[in-house]
Design a protein around this motif. Structure first.
Motif, PDB file in Angstrom:
ATOM      1  N   ILE A 127       0.850  -1.144  -0.102  1.00  0.00           N
ATOM      2  CA  ILE A 127       0.059  -0.104   0.101  1.00  0.00           C
ATOM      3  C   ILE A 127       0.952   1.289  -0.008  1.00  0.00           C
ATOM      4  O   ILE A 127       0.524   2.067  -0.639  1.00  0.00           O
ATOM      5  N   GLY A 128       2.195   1.306   0.788  1.00  0.00           N
ATOM      6  CA  GLY A 128       2.874   2.401   0.794  1.00  0.00           C
ATOM      7  C   GLY A 128       3.663   2.682  -0.415  1.00  0.00           C
ATOM      8  O   GLY A 128       3.841   3.712  -1.013  1.00  0.00           O
ATOM      9  N   THR A 129       3.904   1.496  -1.411  1.00  0.00           N
ATOM     10  CA  THR A 129       4.368   1.531  -2.445  1.00  0.00           C
ATOM     11  C   THR A 129       3.390   2.214  -3.626  1.00  0.00           C
ATOM     12  O   THR A 129       3.869   3.185  -4.278  1.00  0.00           O
ATOM     13  N   ILE A 130       2.335   1.830  -3.473  1.00  0.00           N
ATOM     14  CA  ILE A 130       1.131   2.403  -4.457  1.00  0.00           C
ATOM     15  C   ILE A 130       0.766   3.708  -4.291  1.00  0.00           C
ATOM     16  O   ILE A 130       0.599   4.581  -5.001  1.00  0.00           O
ATOM     17  N   THR A 131       0.625   3.985  -3.001  1.00  0.00           N
ATOM     18  CA  THR A 131       0.049   5.428  -2.628  1.00  0.00           C
ATOM     19  C   THR A 131       1.147   6.217  -2.449  1.00  0.00           C
ATOM     20  O   THR A 131       1.144   7.522  -3.201  1.00  0.00           O
ATOM     21  N   ALA A 132       2.121   6.184  -1.898  1.00  0.00           N
ATOM     22  CA  ALA A 132       3.269   7.228  -1.911  1.00  0.00           C
ATOM     23  C   ALA A 132       3.955   7.458  -3.172  1.00  0.00           C
ATOM     24  O   ALA A 132       4.371   8.481  -3.534  1.00  0.00           O
ATOM     25  N   TYR A 133       4.094   6.590  -3.944  1.00  0.00           N
ATOM     26  CA  TYR A 133       4.697   6.569  -5.230  1.00  0.00           C
ATOM     27  C   TYR A 133       4.107   6.577  -6.676  1.00  0.00           C
ATOM     28  O   TYR A 133       4.622   5.966  -7.635  1.00  0.00           O
ATOM     29  N   ALA A 134       2.882   6.621  -6.412  1.00  0.00           N
ATOM     30  CA  ALA A 134       1.740   6.627  -7.815  1.00  0.00           C
ATOM     31  C   ALA A 134       2.318   7.613  -8.632  1.00  0.00           C
ATOM     32  O   ALA A 134       2.184   7.350  -9.816  1.00  0.00           O
ATOM     33  N   ALA A 135       2.910   8.888  -8.319  1.00  0.00           N
ATOM     34  CA  ALA A 135       3.375   9.710  -9.199  1.00  0.00           C
ATOM     35  C   ALA A 135       4.607   9.511 -10.135  1.00  0.00           C
ATOM     36  O   ALA A 135       5.101   9.990 -10.741  1.00  0.00           O
ATOM     37  N   VAL A 136       5.386   8.216  -9.929  1.00  0.00           N
ATOM     38  CA  VAL A 136       6.576   7.866 -10.512  1.00  0.00           C
ATOM     39  C   VAL A 136       6.239   7.817 -11.985  1.00  0.00           C
ATOM     40  O   VAL A 136       7.165   7.995 -12.720  1.00  0.00           O
ATOM     41  N   ALA A 137       5.300   7.575 -12.409  1.00  0.00           N
ATOM     42  CA  ALA A 137       4.773   7.591 -13.982  1.00  0.00           C
ATOM     43  C   ALA A 137       3.206   7.656 -14.063  1.00  0.00           C
ATOM     44  O   ALA A 137       2.555   7.665 -13.090  1.00  0.00           O
ATOM     45  N   SER A 138       2.882   7.839 -15.401  1.00  0.00           N
ATOM     46  CA  SER A 138       1.576   7.828 -15.344  1.00  0.00           C
ATOM     47  C   SER A 138       0.860   6.619 -15.267  1.00  0.00           C
ATOM     48  O   SER A 138       1.477   5.524 -15.625  1.00  0.00           O
ATOM     49  N   TYR A 139      -0.454   6.346 -14.877  1.00  0.00           N
ATOM     50  CA  TYR A 139      -1.383   5.053 -14.885  1.00  0.00           C
ATOM     51  C   TYR A 139      -1.370   4.615 -16.305  1.00  0.00           C
ATOM     52  O   TYR A 139      -1.828   5.385 -17.230  1.00  0.00           O
ATOM     53  N   PRO A 140      -1.095   3.390 -16.578  1.00  0.00           N
ATOM     54  CA  PRO A 140      -0.797   2.121 -15.683  1.00  0.00           C
ATOM     55  C   PRO A 140       0.678   1.933 -15.557  1.00  0.00           C
ATOM     56  O   PRO A 140       1.122   0.916 -15.026  1.00  0.00           O
ATOM     57  N   TRP A 141       1.462   2.879 -16.162  1.00  0.00           N
ATOM     58  CA  TRP A 141       3.035   2.562 -16.102  1.00  0.00           C
ATOM     59  C   TRP A 141       3.384   2.697 -14.776  1.00  0.00           C
ATOM     60  O   TRP A 141       4.587   1.972 -14.469  1.00  0.00           O
ATOM     61  N   ASN A 142       2.967   3.409 -14.036  1.00  0.00           N
ATOM     62  CA  ASN A 142       3.533   3.593 -12.635  1.00  0.00           C
ATOM     63  C   ASN A 142       3.178   2.041 -11.833  1.00  0.00           C
ATOM     64  O   ASN A 142       4.289   1.754 -10.985  1.00  0.00           O
ATOM     65  N   VAL A 143       2.424   1.508 -12.115  1.00  0.00           N
ATOM     66  CA  VAL A 143       2.188   0.115 -11.410  1.00  0.00           C
ATOM     67  C   VAL A 143       3.141  -0.865 -12.161  1.00  0.00           C
ATOM     68  O   VAL A 143       3.790  -1.653 -11.516  1.00  0.00           O
ATOM     69  N   CYS A 144       3.375  -0.806 -13.370  1.00  0.00           N
ATOM     70  CA  CYS A 144       4.442  -1.802 -14.066  1.00  0.00           C
ATOM     71  C   CYS A 144       5.832  -1.514 -13.482  1.00  0.00           C
ATOM     72  O   CYS A 144       6.385  -2.264 -13.045  1.00  0.00           O
ATOM     73  N   VAL A 145       6.001  -0.233 -13.101  1.00  0.00           N
ATOM     74  CA  VAL A 145       7.439   0.261 -12.623  1.00  0.00           C
ATOM     75  C   VAL A 145       7.487  -0.398 -11.192  1.00  0.00           C
ATOM     76  O   VAL A 145       8.296  -0.900 -11.014  1.00  0.00           O
ATOM     77  N   GLN A 146       6.565  -0.250 -10.494  1.00  0.00           N
ATOM     78  CA  GLN A 146       6.362  -0.605  -9.119  1.00  0.00           C
ATOM     79  C   GLN A 146       6.515  -2.366  -8.988  1.00  0.00           C
ATOM     80  O   GLN A 146       7.320  -2.776  -8.200  1.00  0.00           O
ATOM     81  N   VAL A 147       5.625  -2.917  -9.946  1.00  0.00           N
ATOM     82  CA  VAL A 147       5.942  -4.083  -9.723  1.00  0.00           C
ATOM     83  C   VAL A 147       7.267  -4.665 -10.381  1.00  0.00           C
ATOM     84  O   VAL A 147       7.969  -5.819  -9.677  1.00  0.00           O
ATOM     85  N   ALA A 148       8.035  -4.085 -11.388  1.00  0.00           N
ATOM     86  CA  ALA A 148       9.206  -4.561 -11.730  1.00  0.00           C
ATOM     87  C   ALA A 148      10.354  -4.195 -10.511  1.00  0.00           C
ATOM     88  O   ALA A 148      10.971  -5.232 -10.561  1.00  0.00           O
ATOM     89  N   VAL A 149      10.220  -2.974 -10.275  1.00  0.00           N
ATOM     90  CA  VAL A 149      11.155  -2.881  -9.029  1.00  0.00           C
ATOM     91  C   VAL A 149      10.984  -4.047  -7.814  1.00  0.00           C
ATOM     92  O   VAL A 149      11.949  -4.342  -7.341  1.00  0.00           O
ATOM     93  N   SER A 150       9.624  -4.339  -7.448  1.00  0.00           N
ATOM     94  CA  SER A 150       9.315  -5.242  -6.491  1.00  0.00           C
ATOM     95  C   SER A 150       9.871  -6.464  -6.830  1.00  0.00           C
ATOM     96  O   SER A 150      10.452  -7.241  -5.816  1.00  0.00           O
ATOM     97  N   VAL A 151       9.904  -6.937  -8.035  1.00  0.00           N
ATOM     98  CA  VAL A 151      10.585  -8.317  -8.625  1.00  0.00           C
ATOM     99  C   VAL A 151      12.034  -8.285  -8.333  1.00  0.00           C
ATOM    100  O   VAL A 151      12.608  -9.114  -7.720  1.00  0.00           O
ATOM    101  N   ALA A 152      12.625  -7.098  -8.736  1.00  0.00           N
ATOM    102  CA  ALA A 152      13.951  -6.967  -8.853  1.00  0.00           C
ATOM    103  C   ALA A 152      14.670  -7.008  -7.265  1.00  0.00           C
ATOM    104  O   ALA A 152      15.547  -7.647  -6.906  1.00  0.00           O
ATOM    105  N   MET A 153      13.968  -6.145  -6.357  1.00  0.00           N
ATOM    106  CA  MET A 153      14.515  -5.988  -5.076  1.00  0.00           C
ATOM    107  C   MET A 153      13.960  -7.288  -4.219  1.00  0.00           C
ATOM    108  O   MET A 153      14.830  -7.430  -3.324  1.00  0.00           O
ATOM    109  N   GLY A 154      12.770  -7.944  -4.600  1.00  0.00           N
ATOM    110  CA  GLY A 154      12.449  -8.989  -3.774  1.00  0.00           C
ATOM    111  C   GLY A 154      13.324 -10.075  -4.293  1.00  0.00           C
ATOM    112  O   GLY A 154      13.794 -10.897  -3.159  1.00  0.00           O
ATOM    113  N   GLY A 155      13.770 -10.397  -5.390  1.00  0.00           N
ATOM    114  CA  GLY A 155      14.871 -11.495  -5.710  1.00  0.00           C
ATOM    115  C   GLY A 155      16.031 -11.288  -5.037  1.00  0.00           C
ATOM    116  O   GLY A 155      16.555 -12.258  -4.639  1.00  0.00           O
TER     117      GLY A 155
END
Length: 200
Positions: A127-155
């Protein structure tokens, strides 16, 4: 894409993914008890399960929790109960003897992925990722960026914690030492619930 916000999001992700929490503590314990290779499905389940949760939250599940607060309360306490159960299981486990090596199993991919949905720290992160960093890119690319970073950092985080546990195998050789380690990990797992449970 806002580069400044992206870099801020990377810092947030590094801190959230690499600091101790239920996932990392369990991966550390699994690395010690089962080794790095047998912990790979657990690592993959954590990585992709959490990234999927971020994606679903970004698409709109977060709005459901915001509009029905009781669901958050149910999630909080059911997640806490499950973590206590896992902590007891970790505390009671000892080093596998050669005869049990193949019968004792680490957490599976599906089990680790499903665990994300009752992991309270995971929900705070998603929820912090989605709400605090929603403006990282326009929707839906912001969600794509957040998911990609989550995969990289999670791994990276999952691998580091599991590898650390595996590296301890050569240092923690006696059954007593493994038992002490597992009990310590169980207590840390329960302690990780404190910040969540004291929130109203």
């Amino acid at each position: 894409m806002s580069q400044q916000l992206f870099y801020a999001f990377l810092v947030f992700a590094v801190v959230m993914f690499f600091t101790p929490g239920p996932n990392n503590i369990m991966l550390l314990a699994s690395g010690l008890n089962f080794g790095f290779r047998r912990t790979l499905p657990h690592m993959a389940g954590v990585t992709f399960g959490f990234a999927f949760m971020v994606g679903v939250t970004g698409i709109g599940l977060g709005a459901v929790f915001a509009s029905v607060p009781v669901l958050q309360t149910i999630l909080k306490y059911s997640g806490a109960a499950y973590l206590v159960y896992l902590a007891v299981a970790i505390a009671r486990s000892g080093p596998p003897d050669p005869g049990e090596a193949e019968t004792r199993r680490p957490m599976t991919f599906i089990g680790a992925a499903l665990f994300q949905w009752v992991n309270v720290k995971g929900w705070v992160m998603a929820i912090g990722t989605i709400t605090a960093y929603a403006a990282v890119a326009s929707y839906p690319w912001n969600v794509c960026v957040q998911v990609a970073v989550s995969v990289a950092m999670g791994g990276l985080s999952s691998g580091a914690w599991a590898l650390s546990g595996s590296a301890l195998q050569s240092l923690v050789k006696s059954p007593r030492a493994v038992r002490v380690f597992n009990i310590t990990m169980a207590l840390l797992l329960i302690a990780s619930l404190y910040p969540v449970l004291i929130e109203p």
